[in-house]
Enzyme design. Structure first.
Site, PDB file in Angstrom:
ATOM      1  CE  LYS A   1       4.694  23.721  53.613  1.00 55.90           C
ATOM      2  NZ  LYS A   1       5.488  22.621  54.130  1.00 55.90           N
TER       3      LYS A   1
ATOM      4  CE  LYS B   1      -3.591  22.069  58.702  1.00 62.01           C
ATOM      5  NZ  LYS B   1      -2.477  21.119  58.693  1.00 62.01           N
TER       6      LYS B   1
ATOM      7  CE  LYS C   1       0.145  29.061  58.988  1.00 59.33           C
ATOM      8  NZ  LYS C   1       0.626  27.926  59.721  1.00 59.33           N
TER       9      LYS C   1
HETATM   10  P1  TYM Z   1       4.899  22.988  58.560  1.00 57.84           P
HETATM   11  O1  TYM Z   1       5.302  21.984  57.534  1.00 57.84           O
HETATM   12  O2  TYM Z   1       3.578  23.617  58.447  1.00 57.84           O
HETATM   13  O3  TYM Z   1       5.957  24.138  58.629  1.00 57.84           O
HETATM   14  C1  TYM Z   1       7.349  23.889  58.806  1.00 57.84           C
HETATM   15  C2  TYM Z   1       7.994  24.975  59.655  1.00 57.84           C
HETATM   16  O4  TYM Z   1       7.849  26.238  59.037  1.00 57.84           O
HETATM   17  C3  TYM Z   1       7.266  27.157  59.940  1.00 57.84           C
HETATM   18  N1  TYM Z   1       6.398  28.089  59.175  1.00 57.84           N
HETATM   19  C4  TYM Z   1       6.479  29.409  59.274  1.00 57.84           C
HETATM   20  N2  TYM Z   1       7.270  30.223  59.990  1.00 57.84           N
HETATM   21  C5  TYM Z   1       7.104  31.555  59.838  1.00 57.84           C
HETATM   22  N3  TYM Z   1       6.177  32.098  59.010  1.00 57.84           N
HETATM   23  C6  TYM Z   1       5.368  31.324  58.269  1.00 57.84           C
HETATM   24  N4  TYM Z   1       4.471  31.884  57.440  1.00 57.84           N
HETATM   25  C7  TYM Z   1       5.484  29.908  58.377  1.00 57.84           C
HETATM   26  N5  TYM Z   1       4.855  28.867  57.793  1.00 57.84           N
HETATM   27  C8  TYM Z   1       5.433  27.763  58.302  1.00 57.84           C
HETATM   28  C9  TYM Z   1       6.453  26.280  60.897  1.00 57.84           C
HETATM   29  O5  TYM Z   1       6.214  26.926  62.113  1.00 57.84           O
HETATM   30  C10 TYM Z   1       7.359  25.094  61.044  1.00 57.84           C
HETATM   31  O6  TYM Z   1       8.372  25.344  61.993  1.00 57.84           O
HETATM   32  N6  TYM Z   1       3.565  20.085  62.388  1.00 57.84           N
HETATM   33  C11 TYM Z   1       4.692  20.699  61.736  1.00 57.84           C
HETATM   34  C12 TYM Z   1       5.728  19.709  61.276  1.00 57.84           C
HETATM   35  C13 TYM Z   1       6.229  18.780  62.326  1.00 57.84           C
HETATM   36  C14 TYM Z   1       7.183  19.091  63.331  1.00 57.84           C
HETATM   37  C15 TYM Z   1       7.376  17.885  64.056  1.00 57.84           C
HETATM   38  C16 TYM Z   1       7.854  20.258  63.703  1.00 57.84           C
HETATM   39  C17 TYM Z   1       5.919  17.474  62.469  1.00 57.84           C
HETATM   40  N7  TYM Z   1       6.609  16.932  63.517  1.00 57.84           N
HETATM   41  C18 TYM Z   1       8.248  17.827  65.143  1.00 57.84           C
HETATM   42  C19 TYM Z   1       8.730  20.198  64.780  1.00 57.84           C
HETATM   43  C20 TYM Z   1       8.905  18.984  65.489  1.00 57.84           C
HETATM   44  C21 TYM Z   1       4.196  21.444  60.507  1.00 57.84           C
HETATM   45  O7  TYM Z   1       3.154  21.174  59.981  1.00 57.84           O
HETATM   46  O8  TYM Z   1       5.057  22.342  60.015  1.00 57.84           O
END
Ligand code: TYM
Length: 332
Positions: A198, A112, A195
């Protein structure tokens, strides 16, 4: 019951298929056997440029999609991160035991910050994984179900928990990441080696949970495949078709070989038509439910407030213990 924690950023108006398949589908099943906590991590979302009014909308929309996908706010604790101030407070304490180099090795930060450039790279983006560690550790979490891309952050969380426990005495459960191997990564339909995200540059390859079903069907029909013409899983040589097979299998609960058999000797057109139907059948009702919930934001807000109160109780207990252990003077 053992405890589970996971969360998502409210970084778009709609979640994408990767969030749904890689996270929500697992969450829904796991909430039966775990004391589950699911947050909408709005503080994390602030590490990207945001319009304030839009962020509020996205936060509600994300919560509505959790519920629409089957997370039950009466059983699981579904809340907004910023409603529980202990998250920000524990982040500070954890940041004092996080190495500068250690945080700098996080690949998501490296990606990022490279993308944003030095001017746009903030201290908040650097500290992002420490806030995530605070999320998880406040709740004495046993498991953290996430996609592959978040694994390194959960590993850091484990290291910080162990370090704190060793240095100051046991305050934290050491959590385990749980990654569903076959759905750990859903790829972009137009660019099936990247991947699905969003924040993808073009949205032609992103399936949005809240999109009009006919738009999603069109995107499936236009998905990049290859010239071989046979529906066969081969990640290396057929990334497009393999990705579609994974999505198909995840949304129907079927095994990939059974789907390959069904479409043996038929072209990609048939296969895509089949998948488009599956996507519409699965996302359509979720979309309807989410939009209905968003029709009455006051009720949604009440559910979120009640859940935040439940979360706060546990988080405050951990935070008080941590403050005591590190030697902060107790307020009387
Ligand atoms: P975020 O918001 O990017 O994504 C949320 C969840 O979706 C999964 N994910 C995917 N899985 C498979 N294929 C994809 N293309 C794909 N895109 C997203 C992510 O792996 C995630 O599980 N930092 C985290 C949010 C967070 C969090 C936490 C997660 C904040 N605190 C505590 C677990 C525990 C994030 O940005 O996820």
């Amino acid at each position: 019951k053992p405890r589970l924690y996971s969360g998502m950023q409210p970084s778009a108006d709609s979640l994408q298929a990767g969030n749904y398949i890689g996270a929500l589908l697992q969450w829904r099943t796991l909430q039966d056997t775990y004391d589950a906590f699911f947050s909408v991590v709005d503080l994390h979302a602030l590490t990207q440029p945001n319009d304030p009014a839009e962020l509020r909308v996205k936060t509600r929309r994300t919560a509505a999609q959790y519920i629409a996908a089957g997370i039950e706010p009466s059983r699981s604790t579904l809340y907004v991160q910023s409603h529980v101030p202990a998250h920000a407070e524990l982040t500070w304490i954890l940041s004092t035991i996080t190495g500068f180099g250690e945080a700098g090795r996080m690949t998501q930060f490296k990606d990022k910050s490279q993308r944003y450039g030095a001017d746009q790279t903030t201290v908040g983006l650097f500290t992002y994984p420490v806030l995530m560690a605070a999320d998880i550790l406040l709740y004495q979490t046993d498991i953290v179900p996430v996609g592959e891309d978040q694994k390194q952050h959960v590993e850091l969380t484990r290291d910080l928990a162990e370090r704190f426990n060793t240095r100051y005495g046991r305050a934290f459960e050491v959590p385990t990441p749980v990654i569903q191997k076959d759905t750990a990564r859903i790829y972009d339909l137009q660019n099936p080696t990247a991947k699905m995200s969003k924040s993808a540059e073009s949205d032609a390859g992103v399936l949005w949970l809240l999109d009009d079903p006919s738009a999603s069907a069109k995107k499936v029909m236009r998905a990049v495949t290859d010239s071989e013409g046979s529906v066969r899983y081969d990640r290396e040589n057929k990334p497009g078709v393999s990705n579609l097979l994974v999505i198909y299998a995840a949304l129907t609960g079927r095994q990939i070989p059974a789907i390959e058999d069904e479409y043996a000797g038929r072209g990609y057109g048939d296969f895509k038509k089949g998948l488009a139907e599956v996507v519409v059948d699965e996302f359509g009702p979720v979309r309807e439910r989410a939009l209905a919930l968003l029709d009455d934001p006051a009720e949604l807000d009440r559910a979120l407030a009640a859940n935040a109160a439940r979360a706060s109780e546990i988080a405050e207990r951990t935070l008080a213990d941590v403050y005591e252990k590190v030697g902060l003077l107790r307020r009387v």
